[in-house]
Design an enzyme around this catalytic site. Structure first.
Site, short mmCIF file in Angstrom:
data_model
loop_
_atom_site.label_atom_id
_atom_site.label_comp_id
_atom_site.label_asym_id
_atom_site.label_seq_id
_atom_site.Cartn_x
_atom_site.Cartn_y
_atom_site.Cartn_z
N LYS A 615 0.79 -1.23 0.00
CA LYS A 615 0.00 0.00 0.00
C LYS A 615 0.83 1.29 0.00
O LYS A 615 0.41 2.31 0.53
CB LYS A 615 -0.98 0.04 1.20
CG LYS A 615 -1.85 -1.16 1.37
CD LYS A 615 -2.47 -1.71 0.11
CE LYS A 615 -3.47 -0.81 -0.54
NZ LYS A 615 -3.89 -1.39 -1.87
N THR A 618 3.47 0.55 -4.74
CA THR A 618 4.36 -0.39 -5.42
C THR A 618 3.83 -0.78 -6.80
O THR A 618 4.61 -0.98 -7.73
CB THR A 618 4.57 -1.67 -4.58
OG1 THR A 618 3.30 -2.24 -4.29
CG2 THR A 618 5.30 -1.38 -3.28
N LYS A 834 -6.80 0.51 -6.97
CA LYS A 834 -5.67 1.36 -6.57
C LYS A 834 -6.17 2.80 -6.61
O LYS A 834 -6.67 3.25 -7.63
CB LYS A 834 -4.46 1.22 -7.51
CG LYS A 834 -3.98 -0.19 -7.70
CD LYS A 834 -3.27 -0.75 -6.49
CE LYS A 834 -3.31 -2.25 -6.59
NZ LYS A 834 -2.77 -3.05 -5.61
N ARG A 836 -8.37 3.99 -4.20
CA ARG A 836 -9.80 3.85 -3.90
C ARG A 836 -10.35 5.10 -3.24
O ARG A 836 -9.63 5.86 -2.61
CB ARG A 836 -10.02 2.69 -2.91
CG ARG A 836 -9.89 1.35 -3.52
CD ARG A 836 -10.41 0.30 -2.53
NE ARG A 836 -10.13 -1.00 -3.09
CZ ARG A 836 -9.00 -1.65 -2.90
NH1 ARG A 836 -8.04 -1.12 -2.17
NH2 ARG A 836 -8.81 -2.82 -3.46
N TYR A 838 -12.40 6.23 -0.16
CA TYR A 838 -12.90 5.80 1.16
C TYR A 838 -12.85 7.00 2.11
O TYR A 838 -12.12 7.96 1.86
CB TYR A 838 -12.13 4.60 1.71
CG TYR A 838 -10.63 4.67 1.56
CD1 TYR A 838 -9.85 5.44 2.43
CD2 TYR A 838 -9.98 3.94 0.56
CE1 TYR A 838 -8.48 5.48 2.29
CE2 TYR A 838 -8.60 3.98 0.43
CZ TYR A 838 -7.86 4.75 1.30
OH TYR A 838 -6.50 4.81 1.16
N1 LIG Z 1 -0.21 6.42 -9.92
C1 LIG Z 1 -0.95 5.83 -8.99
N2 LIG Z 1 -2.12 5.30 -9.26
C2 LIG Z 1 -2.84 4.69 -8.30
N3 LIG Z 1 -2.43 4.58 -7.02
C3 LIG Z 1 -1.28 5.11 -6.70
C4 LIG Z 1 -0.47 5.76 -7.66
N4 LIG Z 1 0.62 6.19 -7.02
C5 LIG Z 1 0.52 5.83 -5.74
N5 LIG Z 1 -0.63 5.18 -5.51
C6 LIG Z 1 -1.06 4.66 -4.22
O1 LIG Z 1 -0.76 3.28 -4.21
C7 LIG Z 1 -1.59 2.70 -3.27
C8 LIG Z 1 -1.60 1.22 -3.53
O2 LIG Z 1 -0.33 0.77 -3.18
P1 LIG Z 1 0.24 -0.56 -3.71
O3 LIG Z 1 0.17 -0.62 -5.16
O4 LIG Z 1 1.61 -0.70 -3.11
O5 LIG Z 1 -0.75 -1.62 -3.08
S1 LIG Z 1 -0.56 -3.19 -3.00
O6 LIG Z 1 0.16 -3.45 -1.80
O7 LIG Z 1 0.13 -3.64 -4.19
O8 LIG Z 1 -1.92 -3.73 -2.92
C9 LIG Z 1 -2.92 3.35 -3.42
O9 LIG Z 1 -3.53 3.37 -2.14
P2 LIG Z 1 -5.06 3.64 -1.91
O10 LIG Z 1 -5.26 5.06 -2.28
O11 LIG Z 1 -5.29 3.42 -0.46
O12 LIG Z 1 -5.83 2.69 -2.73
C10 LIG Z 1 -2.55 4.75 -3.89
O13 LIG Z 1 -2.71 5.68 -2.89
#
Ligand SMILES: Nc1ncnc2c1ncn2[C@@H]1O[C@H](COP(=O)(O)OS(=O)(=O)O)[C@@H](OP(=O)(O)O)[C@H]1O
EC number: 2.8.2.8
Length: 886
Positions: A615, A618, A834, A836, A838
Site C-alpha cells: 500500500k 508499489t 488502486k 480507492r 474511502y
Molecule cells: N499512480 C498511482 N495510481 C494509483 N495509485 C497510486 C499511484 N501512485 C501511488 N498510488 C497509491 O498506491 C496505493 C496502492 O499501493 P500498492 O500498489 O503498493 O498496493 S498493493 O500493496 O500492491 O496492494 C494506493 O492506495 P489507496 O489510495 O489506499 O488505494 C494509492 O494511494
C-alpha cells in the site's frame, strides 16, 4: 660390448654373467646395470601397474588395518565417564564466548571451526580493553568462556578481571585458556596470580590421558598416542596446589634429555578450589587432534552438561558405481568375499552395519571374465547388503531435458533390479556426480518419485562442497536430502602407495585426522565410496575398518548404522530447522554450474527487487518501470498477478526453477534489467536471508509513506477484498484490539500495523545487504512527481541512457494520480482497486497511530541519517511533529 638392445628387461638375467665371462670393465657393468634398472622401472610403472595383472602384484602389499590399541587387543574397556550434568544453580544459556586476539588469528579460527562443526552456539569477541555484556537481565549469556591466548586473561586490567571472575563465580561458568607459543623459552615461570608454573617451547611425544579425570566423556583414556606431538613450542604445566589435576600429559621428545620418563602436563584442570573458578588450560593450540576432543569434553564439563554432545554416531557407507567400473578396476570374486568378511567384522563394532550398494544395471557383466564372476557373487549375496538405484547408464540427470526420458532410464534400472533379485524399496537413491540434487533439477525429483518412490538422497553440494563443516540437509518435494561426508577415497584412489600425499596422508586422516574427526563431529555420517575402492588394494575396506577401530580405541562414541530412510528421519529429528531449504545462486559456484541444467542461465534472475511494503504505491512503480525500454518485469502469476511472492510464503518451496520460469529471457538478452516486485517482502521475517542467498548482488527498492496512512489504506484494501474481520470491525477497533481479543482480530491488527515498523524491517534487510544496495523512495514524491522519482531511481540503478518519463506519464485529474500516456488525449491508469475512494481516517485513530509509531519513526530518522539521507520526508516530519504537539 653390450648393445642397447641387449640391455632390456628380457636380458636381465644374461647381462651380468656375460660381463664376468668377457671380463669387461667394472665401469661398463655398472652402466649396463643402471640402464637395465631404469628400463625395468619404466616398464613396471607403465605396463604392469595399470594392467589387469596389477591386482595380483599388489595382493601381497595390500594394507591391513593395524591400529596400536590395547582395547582392540582385548584389554578391558574402562567404564564410560558419567555425563556432566551437575546440581549447580545455572542461569546461563548454552553458548560460548570466545575471546580471540584478532578476527584472523589461527587458534581462534580453529576454535570457531570446531564449534561450528559441532553446531555449538558461540560469540566471538576480540580481547581488548572492554568486556562485552555478560548478562541479560538476571540471565547469564554464556556457559563457558574461551581465551585463545591465556595471557589475555592473565593480563586483563584489574577492573575487568574482577567483573569477569565475579560473573564466572555467580553463574558457575568455567574458563578455557590456550597457552600461546612463547618468544623466549621459560623454565618454571609462575602464571600470574596462580600457584602454577610453566615451561615453554618444548618438543613432546607419546601423549596419554588421565583415566580418573571427570572431564573425559567423549574421549576415552587408556591408550597412548605414540609419536611426536605436532609443533616444537609446547607449554607444560607444573602445579603447586591441590586445585589442579592433570588431564593429559606427554614426554620430552629430545635425545639429549635424560629425564624423559617423567610425564609433563599438557592439559590441566583447575577444580576451582583456589579461587572458586573452574578452568581447563591447554599447553598448545588445537593442532594436536586429541586436543580437539579434549576441548569438546571441557566445554561439556565446564557448562555442566549444557554443551554436551550426544555420544551416538550413525555411519552409512555407500558404494556407488556398482558394475560401472572400467575393466581392470572392478571387483573379482575374492574382492567380494573380502567385502563380506570386512562387513562382518565391522558389524561386531557397528551394529546394523551393511555396505549400501548403488548399482547401474547397464554395466552388468562389462568386465573381464573374473570380474563378471565378481558381479555374480555380489548378486548371490544380494541379501547381505542394502541396495539403491544409482542410474541405469550413469548419465547425469541434469542432462536430460525431458523427464519422460529420465523416467524411462530409471525404469530400466528398476527392471534390471527385479530381474536380478535386487530389492527396490529402499526409498534411497544417489545421483551420479550429485547432478540435479542441488542445484535442484525438478525433473530428477519428479522421476525419482514416480519410478522409485524416493524419499531420501544425499549430496555433498548443499549449500556448497566446502567447507565440509557447513554442509547441511534440506527437504524438497518431500524428499529428504542429507549431507554427505567425504572420506578421502575417489574413483581413482585405488593403490595405497599412490594415495595423494602418500600412505601417511591416509593414515593421518584415519588416526585422529580428517576422517576420524568427521565421524566425531557428525551424528549422522553418509560416506561416498566407489566400486573401484573395493578392488585393487581394497583401500575402502582398510580405511573404514581402521577408522572404526581408531574411534573405538579413543572415544566413547556409540557407533551404529541403519538404512538411509531411518538415517534421514533421525537427521531431521535432530535438526528440524534444516528442513527448510535456502536456495543459493548456482552461478556463484563453478561445481554447481556444472551440475545444473544447461539451458538455464543466471541472466534469468532479477537484478533488482521492489520489496514493498504493501500500500505504498508499489503497483504504480511496477507499472511505470515496465514502460522502460530496458527494464523488464517478471511474467504475471495466475494466482498473485504481477507479484510472484517467492521469497515469502509457500512459493519458496516450489524451488528455483519455478521462480526462474517467471523470467524467460533469451541467452543474448543479458543487458535487460529484470526486476520483480512483491510488496510483502518488506516485512517477511525470512525474506532478506533467502533473497540474499539467491541474489546477493541485487539492488533493493522500498517505498515509504506515513505508516499510519499506510495502515489505513491496507485496512480499506482488506475490507474491499471481503475479509470478514475487517468488515466486522472498524479501523479503530482493529488498531486498538488488545492482546486478549479474539485471535483473528489480533492477527488482523498485527498484519495491519507491523509493516509500518519501518526501521526494524530495514535493519533486517541491512543485516544482509549493504546500504549502497538499498534505495528508499518517498511515497509522497512518487505520487506527486513520479518523473523525478524515476529519474533518481535510474541513476541509482546506473541505467544509461536514462529514459525520459515526462512524455510517458501524465496527471489524470479524474483518477487523481499520474497515469501512463497512451495517446495525446488518453491515459491508462491503474484499476479501481488502486487509489480507492474511502472516508478519511478518524482523527483519534491517526493520533493513536502517531503515538504507536513514535519510537519506530524516531528510529527511522536515525537510520536515514546513518544511510546518508540529506532530506527527511515531509510525512515523517509531520508524523513526529504532530505527535510532539499532542
Ligand atoms: N499512480 C498511482 N495510481 C494509483 N495509485 C497510486 C499511484 N501512485 C501511488 N498510488 C497509491 O498506491 C496505493 C496502492 O499501493 P500498492 O500498489 O503498493 O498496493 S498493493 O500493496 O500492491 O496492494 C494506493 O492506495 P489507496 O489510495 O489506499 O488505494 C494509492 O494511494
Amino acid at each position: 660390448m653390450i648393445s642397447g638392445v641387449e640391455a632390456t628387461v628380457p636380458l636381465l638375467g644374461v647381462v651380468a654373467p656375460r660381463c664376468i665371462v668377457k671380463q669387461a670393465t667394472v665401469k661398463r657393468c655398472v652402466v649396463a646395470l643402471l640402464l637395465v634398472s631404469v628400463v625395468s622401472i619404466f616398464y613396471y610403472t607403465q605396463y604392469v601397474i595399470s594392467s589387469p595383472l596389477s591386482s595380483l602384484i599388489h595382493r601381497d602389499t595390500r594394507p591391513e588395518p593395524s591400529i596400536r590399541c590395547s582395547t582392540l587387543r582385548g584389554a578391558t574397556r574402562l567404564p564410560v565417564a558419567p555425563d556432566h550434568r551437575s546440581e549447580a544453580r545455572l542461569r546461563i544459556d548454552p553458548k560460548v564466548l570466545v575471546f580471540v586476539e584478532t578476527l584472523y588469528s589461527r587458534v581462534g579460527r580453529e576454535i570457531v571451526e570446531l564449534l561450528v562443526y559441532n553446531r555449538i552456539k558461540y560469540k566471538v569477541e576480540v580481547a581488548g580493553k572492554s568486556l562485552p555484556v555478560l548478562t541479560n537481565l538476571d540471565k547469564g549469556r554464556y556457559g563457558v568462556l574461551i581465551f585463545e591466548n591465556l595471557n589475555k586473561y592473565l593480563q586483563m586490567d584489574k577492573w575487568n578481571r574482577e567483573l569477569l571472575d565475579k560473573y564466572c563465580r555467580e553463574y558457575s561458568v568455567g574458563i578455557i585458556g590456550f597457552a600461546p607459543p612463547g618468544e623466549e623459552s621459560l623454565v618454571g615461570a609462575q602464571l600470574k596470580g596462580f600457584p602454577l608454573f610453566i615451561h615453554t617451547n618444548l618438543r613432546l611425544k607419546d601423549a596419554q590421558l588421565n583415566a580418573a579425570s571427570p572431564i573425559l566423556r567423549l574421549t576415552r583414556s587408556g591408550e597412548t598416542a605414540w609419536g611426536p606431538l605436532p609443533g616444537g613450542d609446547w607449554t607444560i604445566f607444573q602445579p603447586n596446589h591441590s586445585t589442579y589435576e592433570l588431564l593429559a600429559w606427554a614426554y620430552r621428545d629430545s635425545l639429549d634429555y635424560t629425564d624423559e620418563k617423567s610425564p609433563l602436563a599438557t592439559v590441566i584442570q583447575d577444580h576451582g578450589r583456589y579461587d572458586g573458578i573452574q578452568r581447563v588450560l591447554f599447553g598448545s593450540g588445537l593442532r594436536f587432534w586429541l586436543h580437539k576432543l579434549l576441548l569438546l569434553d571441557s566445554l561439556s564439563y565446564l557448562s555442566h552438561g549444557q554443551l554436551s554432545l550426544s555420544l551416538n554416531r550413525m555411519v552409512l557407507v555407500d558404494v556407488d558405481d556398482i558394475f560401472v567400473g572400467e575393466k581392470g578396476t572392478r571387483l573379482k570374486k575374492d574382492d567380494v568375499l573380502a567385502l563380506l568378511a570386512t562387513q562382518q567384522r565391522i558389524q561386531a563394532l557397528v551394529p546394523g552395519f551393511k555396505f549400501n550398494l548403488g548399482f547401474s544395471g547397464n554395466y552388468f557383466h562389462h568386465g573381464t571374465s573374473e570380474e563378471n564372476l565378481g558381479d555374480d557373487i555380489l548378486l548371490e549375496n544380494v541379501d547381505r547388503f542394502t541396495w539403491f538405484s544409482h542410474m541405469w547408464n550413469h548419465q547425469q540427470p541434469h542432462l536430460y531435458e525431458n523427464v519422460t526420458h529420465l523416467q524411462l532410464d530409471m525404469a530400466l534400472n528398476k527392471q534390471f533390479a527385479k530381474e536380478h533379485g535386487i530389492p527396490t524399496a529402499s526409498g534411497y537413491s544417489v545421483s551420479p556426480h550429485h547432478s540435479g540434487v542441488y542445484p535442484v533439477h525438478e525433473g530428477l525429483y519428479e522421476a525419482w518419485k514416480r519410478v522409485w518412490n524416493i524419499k531420501v538422497t544425499s549430496t555433498e553440494e548443499y549449500p556448497h562442497l566446502r567447507p565440509a563443516r557447513l554442509r547441511r540437509g534440506f527437504v524438497h518435494r518431500n524428499i529428504m536430502v542429507l549431507p554427505r561426508q567425504t572420506c578421502g577415497l575417489f574413483t581413482h584412489t585405488i593403490f595405497i602407495e599412490r594415495y595423494p600425499g602418500g600412505r601417511n596422508r591416509l593414515d593421518e586422516s584415519i588416526q585422529g585426522g580428517e576422517l576420524f574427526q568427521t565421524i566425531v563431529y557428525n551424528p549422522i555420517n553418509i560416506f561416498m565410496t566407489h566400486m573401484s575402492n573395493y578392488g585393487n588394494d581394497r583401500l575402502a575396506l582398510y580405511t573404514f575398518e581402521s577408522v572404526i577401530k581408531f574411534i573405538q580405541c579413543w572415544t566413547n562414541l556409540r557407533l551404529s548404522s541403519a538404512p538411509p530412510l531411518q538415517l534421514g528421519e533421525r537427521y531431521f529429528q535432530l535438526y528440524p530447522e534444516e528442513a527448510d531449504p535456502v536456495w543459493g545462486n548456482p552461478c556463484d559456484d563453478l561445481r554447481h554450474q556444472k551440475i545444473w541444467s544447461r539451458n538455464k542461465t543466471c541472466d534469468q534472475l532479477p537484478r533488482f527487487l521492489v520489496i514493498g511494503p504493501q500500500k505504498t504505491g508499489t503497483t504504480a512503480l511496477y507499472t511505470f518501470l515496465s514502460i522502460h525500454p530496458t527494464i523488464s518485469s517478471n511474467l504475471p502469476s495466475p494466482d498473485t498477478f504481477e507479484e510472484i511472492q517467492f521469497f515469502n510464503g509457500k512459493n519458496y518451496y516450489k524451488g528455483l526453477d519455478w521462480y526462474m520460469s517467471f523470467f524467460p529471457v533469451a541467452k543474448n538478452e543479458s543487458s535487460r534489467y529484470l526486476f520483480e516486485k512483491s510488496a510483502t517482502y518488506f516485512d517477511g521475517e525470512l525474506v532478506p536471508r533467502r533473497a540474499h542467498a539467491l541474489l546477493p548482488k541485487a539492488k533493493l527498492i522500498t517505498i515509504l509513506l506515513s505508516p499510519a496512512r499506510r495502515a489505513y489504506s491496507w485496512y480499506q484494501h482488506t475490507r474491499a477484498h471481503g475479509d470478514p474481520i475487517a468488515n466486522n470491525y472498524s479501523f479503530h477497533a482493529v488498531i486498538t484490539a488488545s492482546d486478549t481479543a479474539p485471535k483473528p482480530l489480533r492477527d488482523l491488527r498485527n498484519r495491519c500495523l507491523n509493516p509500518g515498523k519501518y526501521a526494524q524491517h530495514l535493519e533486517r534487510w541491512l543485516s544482509y545487504y549493504l546500504p549502497q544496495q538499498l534505495h528508499i523512495i518517498d511515497g509522497e514524491q512518487l505520487r506527486q512527481n513520479p518523473v523525478e522519482t524515476l529519474h533518481e531511481l535510474q541513476r541509482f540503478l546506473k541505467i544509461t541512457p536514462a529514459f525520459n518519463y515526462s512524455t510517458h506519464l501524465r496527471y489524470d485529474p479524474k483518477k487523481g494520480f499520474f497515469c501512463q500516456v497512451t495517446n495525446e488525449e488518453r491515459t491508462k491508469c491503474l484499476g479501481k482497486n488502486k487509489g480507492r475512494q474511502y472516508p478519511p481516517m478518524e482523527d483519534r485513530s491517526y493520533k493513536l497511530l502517531q503515538r504507536y509509531y513514535l519510537s519506530h519513526n524516531t528510529a527511522l530518522v536515525k537510520l536515514l541519517k546513518r544511510l546518508g539521507s540529506r532530506t527527511i520526508p515531509q510525512w515523517l516530519k509531520d508524523d513526529l511533529t504532530d505527535t510532539v504537539m499532542t
